[in-house]
Every structure is written in structure tokens, then in C-alpha cells.
Design an enzyme around this catalytic site. Structure first.
Site, mmCIF file in Angstrom:
data_model
loop_
_atom_site.group_PDB
_atom_site.id
_atom_site.type_symbol
_atom_site.label_atom_id
_atom_site.label_comp_id
_atom_site.label_asym_id
_atom_site.label_seq_id
_atom_site.Cartn_x
_atom_site.Cartn_y
_atom_site.Cartn_z
ATOM 1 C CB ILE A 73 -0.979 0.032 1.195
ATOM 2 C CG1 ILE A 73 -0.224 -0.126 2.528
ATOM 3 C CG2 ILE A 73 -2.049 -1.012 1.044
ATOM 4 C CD1 ILE A 73 -1.107 0.081 3.741
ATOM 5 C CD GLU A 74 -0.425 5.263 2.664
ATOM 6 O OE1 GLU A 74 0.478 6.074 2.887
ATOM 7 O OE2 GLU A 74 -1.349 5.035 3.465
ATOM 8 N N GLY A 75 2.366 2.722 -2.270
ATOM 9 C CA GLY A 75 3.609 2.560 -3.026
ATOM 10 C C GLY A 75 4.311 1.279 -2.637
#
Length: 611
Positions: A421-423
Site C-alpha cells: 500500500i501507498e507505493g
């Protein structure tokens, strides 16, 4: 130009256009990649202000009491649901408006206190922690605070602070880390008063229960070579907006996450957030801040994993001694402890940076996310291994046969998503590498999408800069007061920082424009930078007058282990099997080794529904 090359060039151009191109404030990590150790940006370690800590202590006591009495994490995992009364109780505590200013009804807390709260919640129930963080780390509150108009803030922030759950909708079924292929579209109405949105968004955390969403869509002709991406605030009960499917994951069973479909969803024109065409820039800057939460959640998970391993290491006896006294298990506990101290130090360092707002922390936030989530995964895996069969068994099963309901396997299932998540870790490597190369590209008058080079300017700069990378810089230690046990490690960090810059320069000169495709090489350089950043944080914290007891010993262990990892990374920058491995991978993908898949039953093949 081949179609694949054109697509790649377009993707790069979209990404480049959305970057923050200027560095208005200093960055420790940026300077580190240039061979400069800016100790004044880290030392002394930023301790939390006593008054701010007191405010955080009060709310943490309330949150702890509420969690103990009302939130059964195993039940949430089992039933795949966070009960509505629990969410209402969290809202009553103000936990949906932790960083929303008081003038809008929020708690108005600092980034440090926000992360302390998420840390506590994550240690108990990851699903609930993600509910809260997806709402306000990347959901509507954060971009609204950063980019919203006064009218938008007045309209929405009070609702959000009161408990209106929000979500962030960016990913699409066919679009992950490459927004240039985004297909969800908004078309302006004839009277110009509204926009009509059509498309789908996937893996939208909180999406199925969100009262408000911020969604990224195209606002120009789909046939245009480059997408114009715009952010809109959308009401969750808008006609035409539906949850097509609730996603079920390995972990985070209580999280409401789904595939959302927008069919002629009408949104007022005043709901554009940040301006037309500014959506991707808004998303990236929101993620820069949102990533500060992941180290806190990682630290909490690691503390729980360590507590589980230590408890079992002391109570379980084999061959006449507690298993924690056997070297194989002791080595795991030692590494978990040292890594935890590093993750904890990075968490509160970057949190303080976020509060101070005196540095550009896009690289620091990304690097902390990368390092902390990777370290967290190793620690949880070690905790499962230490407990053996009991680590693999569910808490409900353990309870059912009369043993302590230790949620080790839930901890592992919930933890895995943090590397995605988030990269993803892979995207974080590329993002950090691109930002690290920024100073070099500017010196040479180049960009990630252009091969043109200002040879004269580059020659003048590197003629002065490169020789200095071989000379020690003792001046950086003048303002740093450390015992020798820590200062010797800081001396190493200074030397290794110059070596990292040399390594980056050498590979840049060798590969030139092709360096951006050397993803494994770039990953090693970034990982080396992450180790040095973590070492600096650990040394600064251990050397602080407020350091916890024994911090110097854990710092010493972490630094010794990091130095060994750095030695390996440096060696593999020059001597590796990347080309050979890439060729074999392409051959496997092209079907040259069908026998590698012999004698397996793959019932998942052919299960895609007809289009």
C-alpha cells in the site's frame, strides 16, 4: 518509435509533470545522495515537546481504555466486520478528526500524537488502524487541508471530524502505478455547473462505507496523448455510485475495501479539489504526508511481534533451557530488537520533521516507509518462526484447546499489505532513485524523458564535486556530541555517504539515460541510502539525553548489522547477476521452460469471467 516505447515515454512524461520540481527546503536524504552528511538536520534528535506529549498522553489513555473494553480484534478478524457501535465510539473520541484543526471540530493534534494513536490502535487491531488512517492520512481530510478552498474546508471538515468516513480513490482495475493509463473520466455538463463521472476504482479502502470520497479522474478527451487528471470530492450516497464488490484479502479482514463503479455520477463544479489538472500532483503530495503513518504502524506491529517472541522465548523450554537461550532463537530476538529500535527512531524522527515543516520530507517519508515496512515483515516472520506451530495456529484455535490466544498468524497476515500500500517497495525504490538523481539531472540539463545534456556545465560541476567525495569532512562532527561507541558509527556513516554518492555517479556515467531501467541497481543504491538514514536516526536517538535505557547497546548492534548489509550492497553495485537473471526471466516468460510448471494442478486458470 515502437508502441511500447511510446507508452513508456508517455508514462514518464505524466509522472515528470506531476513531480514537485523544486526543493524549497533542505532534505537530509537528498544531500546524502550527493555525498553530504547534513548532521544539523538530524542532530540533536527531535524530542516531543512536553506540553504536546501531555496532550497526547491524555487522549492515548482514553483510546487504550476504549480498545480494551470495546474492540475484540480476533472477533473483527473472524467476522470480517468492524461493528458500527465500535466505529461510533471511535468517532465520539474524536479519532476521525485527529489532525483536523479545532476550529473545524477536530482534535487538532500534531503528527507525532496522530502517529502515537495509530501506533496504539495498530498494535491491537490492524483493520481498525487502517480504517482510521485511510480516512485521514490519505482520505478526504488530508488533501482538503492541503489544497481545499476556505469554502470546501468549512463545508466538509466538520463532517469529517464528527465521524463521516472518507476514502481515496485512485487505483483502477487496469491502472496501478501508471496513472497515464487512467480511464475513469469526468465530462463537464453543458451549463458548466457540474461534472459527470464514469468509470471504476479498485481497492478503495473505506470505499463501501464512505460518506465522502476524493477521486482522481480524467477531465480531458480520452484520445488525448496525455491525461489531464483532476481530483473531485464526491458524496458517498451520490446516485450512480455503487460498490460492485467488496474485496477479501489475506489480512485486514475487518477493512471495508471494494470495487466502486461510477455511472453518470453528477458532481458540482465547486467540488474540484486543488484545481483542474492538478489531481495527480495532489495525490502524490498527499501520499508524501500519508506515508508518515506507516512507520508508526510498522513499529507497533514489530513491538507486538517482539513481545510474543520474548514471551515464548522465556516460557518455552527445550533441551533443558528456555528456547530464547539457544543461539538460533536468540539471534532472531536480537535482530528483531535492533531493527525495532531503528524503525521506532525513524518513526519519531520523520513525525517530528512533519510537524516542524522546515524540511522537504518527500524522500525521508518514502525511505522511512520502505525501510520500516521491510524490517517489520522480517520481524513478524521471525516471530512466527520462534513460536513454531503455535505461530501458525490461529488465536481462536489456541483458545479452543486451552492455550493463550496469541494472534501471531493474524499479525503476519495483516502485516503483509504494508509492503504494497501507498507505493510498493519496488515503486518506492524507483521514486526515491528518481528524486535522488534530480540534482545530477539538473546539473547536466537533463530530464528523465530527454537525452540532451549540457556537457560544459556538467564538467564544471563534477570537476569540483567529485574529488571532494574522496576527502573526509570532519567539520560535520563539530556540533555533534556523542560517546565514542556511537561516534565511530557516525564516522562510518560519513564515509559511506561519500561512497554512496561515488557509486551513484559511477553508474550514472556508465549507463547514462539507461540508468532508469537498471531497477535492481537503483534498488541497491536506495537500500544503501535507507540503511544510512536509519543508522543516522539510531545514532542521534541513542545519543540524546532523553534516550531510553540501553539504547546505546541496541544502536551499536543495529549499526554493526547495517554495516555488513551495506558492504554487501556496495559489492553488488559492481558485481551482480542482473543481466543473467533478466535474460533467464524473459526466457521463462516467453515459455522456454515449460517443464518448470510440470505436474501441477492450476484450477485458477480460465476462471476469468467473460468480458
Amino acid at each position: 518509435m515502437r508502441a511500447a516505447d511510446k507508452d513508456e515515454k508517455r508514462s514518464l512524461e505524466v509522472a515528470e509533470a506531476s513531480r514537485e520540481t523544486e526543493w524549497q527546503q533542505p532534505s537530509f536524504v537528498k544531500e546524502m545522495f550527493m555525498g553530504r552528511l547534513q548532521t544539523d538536520l538530524i542532530f540533536p534528535f527531535p524530542e516531543q515537546d512536553p506540553a504536546d506529549k501531555s496532550v497526547g498522553d491524555d487522549i492515548l489513555a482514553q483510546v487504550r481504555d476504549y480498545l480494551e473494553k470495546n474492540l475484540d480484534a480476533d472477533r473483527i478478524d473472524r467476522t470480517c466486520n468492524i461493528p458500527k457501535p465500535v466505529i461510533a465510539g471511535l468517532a465520539k473520541l474524536g479519532l476521525f478528526g485527529i489532525k483536523i484543526p479545532k476550529e473545524y471540530g477536530g482534535l487538532g493534534l500534531s503528527q507525532i500524537n496522530y502517529n502515537r494513536i495509530i501506533h496504539l490502535v495498530a498494535s491491537h487491531c490492524a483493520s481498525t488502524a487502517v480504517l482510521l488512517s485511510a480516512h485521514q492520512s490519505i482520505g478526504v481530510p488530508q488533501p482538503l487541508k492541503m489544497f481545499g478552498t476556505p469554502e470546501q474546508k468549512q463545508k466538509y471538515l466538520p463532517r469529517l471530524a464528527a465521524g463521516a468516513v472518507s476514502a481515496f480513490a485512485l487505483t483502477e482495475p487496469e491502472v496501478g502505478s501508471d496513472p497515464s493509463r487512467m480511464s475513469a473520466q469526468a465530462v463537464q455538463s453543458e451549463d458548466g455547473q457540474s461534472w459527470i463521472i464514469n468509470g471504476e476504482k479498485l481497492w478503495t479502502s473505506n470505499g463501501p462505507i464512505a460518506e465522502l470520497l476524493v477521486i482522481m479522474v480524467r477531465t480531458n478527451d480520452p484520445g488525448s496523448e496525455k491525461p489531464e487528471i483532476t481530483a473531485f470530492i464526491v458524496e458517498g450516497d451520490s446516485p450512480g455510485l455503487e460498490t460492485v464488490h467488496r474485496c477479501d484479502f489475506m489480512g485486514l479482514k475487518g477493512l471495508r475495501n471494494g470495487l466502486l463503479r461510477f455511472r453518470d455520477v453528477r458532481v458540482p463544479a465547486e467540488n474540484i479539489l486543488g484545481g483542474r489538472g492538478e489531481g495527480l500532483r495532489l495525490a502524490l503530495q498527499t501520499l508524501n504526508v500519508g506515508r508518515l503513518t506507516l512507520p508508526a504502524a510498522s513499529a507497533a506491529t514489530m513491538k507486538q511481534a517482539l513481545a510474543i517472541a520474548v514471551d515464548f522465548g522465556k516460557s518455552r523450554r527445550q533441551w533443558g533451557a528456555p528456547i530464547g537461550h539457544h543461539e538460533a532463537v536468540a539471534a532472531k530476538i536480537a535482530r528483531m530488537s535492533a531493527d525495532l529500535f531503528a524503525v521506532d527512531s525513524l518513526t519519531w524522527l520523520t513525525s517530528a520533521m512533519g510537524d516542524a515543516a522546515t524540511q522537504d520530507i518527500r524522500l525521508e517519508a518514502a525511505m522511512a516507509k520502505l525501510f520500516c515496512t521491510e524490517a517489520m515483515w522480517r520481524s513478524v516472520d521471525d516471530a512466527v518462526q520462534v513460536r513454531g506451530g503455535r505461530g501458525y495456529e490461529t488465536a481462536d484455535s489456541l483458545r479452543g484447546r486451552g492455550e493463550a490466544a496469541v494472534p501471531t498468524e493474524r499479525l503476519l497476515r495483516d502485516a503483509r499489505i504494508n509492503l504494497i500500500i501507498e507505493g510498493t517497495s519496488e515503486i518506492m525504490h524507483l521514486f526515491i532513485a528518481r528524486e535522488a538523481l534530480d540534482a545530477h539531472l539538473k546539473v547536466a540539463g537533463m530530464s528523465a524523458t530527454s537525452t540532451r545534456m549540457d556537457v560544459k556545465n556538467a564538467a564544471r560541476f563534477y570537476a569540483k564535486w567529485y574529488p571532494l567525495l574522496w576527502l573526509p569532512r570532519p567539520a560535520v562532527f563539530k556540533s555533534v556530541d556523542l560517546p565514542w561507541s556511537l561516534k565511530r558509527h557516525l564516522w562510518f556513516v560519513e564515509r559511506a555517504t561519500r561512497r554512496l554518492a561515488r557509486d551513484l555517479f559511477h553508474r550514472m556515467m556508465l549507463h547514462r539515460q539507461g540508468l532508469q531501467k537498471k531497477q535492481m541497481l537503483l534498488a541497491r543504491l536506495v537500500d544503501a541510502g535507507a540503511e544510512l538514514f536509519a543508522m543516522t536516526a539510531v545514532i542521534a536517538r541513542a545519543g540524546s539525553p532523553e534516550a531510553p535505557p540501553g539504547a546505546d547497546k541496541l544502536a551499536d548492534l543495529f549499526c554493526h548489522q547495517a554495516r555488513r548489509r551495506l558492504s554487501r550492497l556496495h559489492r553488488e553495485v559492481y558485481f551482480n547477476d542482473d543481466r543473467r537473471a533478466y535474460r533467464r526471466a524473459r526466457e521463462v516468460l516467453d515459455g522456454h521452460y515449460p517443464w518448470l510448471e510440470d505436474n501441477i494442478l492450476s484450477t485458477w486458470k480460465g476462471t476469468e469471467p467473460p468480458t
